[in-house]
Scaffold this motif. Structure first.
Motif, short mmCIF file in Angstrom:
data_model
loop_
_atom_site.label_atom_id
_atom_site.label_comp_id
_atom_site.label_asym_id
_atom_site.label_seq_id
_atom_site.Cartn_x
_atom_site.Cartn_y
_atom_site.Cartn_z
N ILE A 58 -50.01 -28.61 -27.08
CA ILE A 58 -50.52 -28.41 -25.71
C ILE A 58 -49.35 -28.21 -24.75
N MET A 59 -48.32 -29.05 -24.87
CA MET A 59 -47.16 -28.92 -23.99
C MET A 59 -46.48 -27.56 -24.18
N GLU A 60 -46.33 -27.14 -25.42
CA GLU A 60 -45.68 -25.86 -25.69
C GLU A 60 -46.50 -24.70 -25.13
N GLU A 61 -47.80 -24.73 -25.34
CA GLU A 61 -48.68 -23.65 -24.88
C GLU A 61 -48.77 -23.61 -23.36
N CYS A 62 -48.70 -24.76 -22.72
CA CYS A 62 -48.94 -24.82 -21.28
C CYS A 62 -47.66 -24.74 -20.45
N ARG A 63 -46.61 -24.20 -21.02
CA ARG A 63 -45.42 -23.92 -20.20
C ARG A 63 -45.80 -22.93 -19.11
N THR A 64 -46.76 -22.09 -19.40
CA THR A 64 -47.44 -21.28 -18.38
C THR A 64 -48.87 -21.81 -18.36
#
Length: 124
Positions: A58-64
């Motif tokens: 989730i953290m990686e995907e939600c950088r944007t």
């Protein structure tokens, strides 16, 4: 006794984990999350490495910023599971949950959103 004599559990055979096992059976998030609620990684949390792989994803995907619906699709879990995972990540200070318009305060905004979606669908 040989390894063949002990039958494996189906999850061990396929590596598949039931979606609600990821949340410990919980189905209620601590945050109000709708399909379109946007989530973004907190800058202060970028150096953190959460224990749960789903939180890392989730953290990686939600950088944007991404919607909860997009996160559910990316993780390949039901929407309810994604809501709990995102809520847990927010509680841990890993992500920001951006406020969505709801209720009477946003009736006009919801109508405008639906009109934009309908217009976009017609263009397809």
């Amino acid at each position: 006794m040989s390894a063949e004599a002990i039958p494996l559990h189906p999850a061990e055979q396929t590596g598949f984990v039931r979606p609600y096992a990821i949340t410990g059976g919980r189905t209620k998030p601590n945050h109000h999350l709708e399909l379109e609620t946007l989530v973004s990684t907190r800058q202060a949390a970028l150096l953190a490495v959460p224990d749960q792989i789903e939180h890392q994803l989730i953290m990686e995907e939600c950088r944007t910023p991404h919607s909860v619906a997009e996160i559910a699709a990316m993780l390949r879990v039901p929407f309810g599971v994604a809501r709990v995972l995102v809520s847990d990540a927010a509680d841990a200070g890993l992500v920001n949950v951006h406020r969505t318009i709801s209720g009477d305060e946003g009736a006009e905004a919801h109508l405008l959103l639906m009109e934009r979606v309908l217009s976009g669908l017609r263009r397809l």
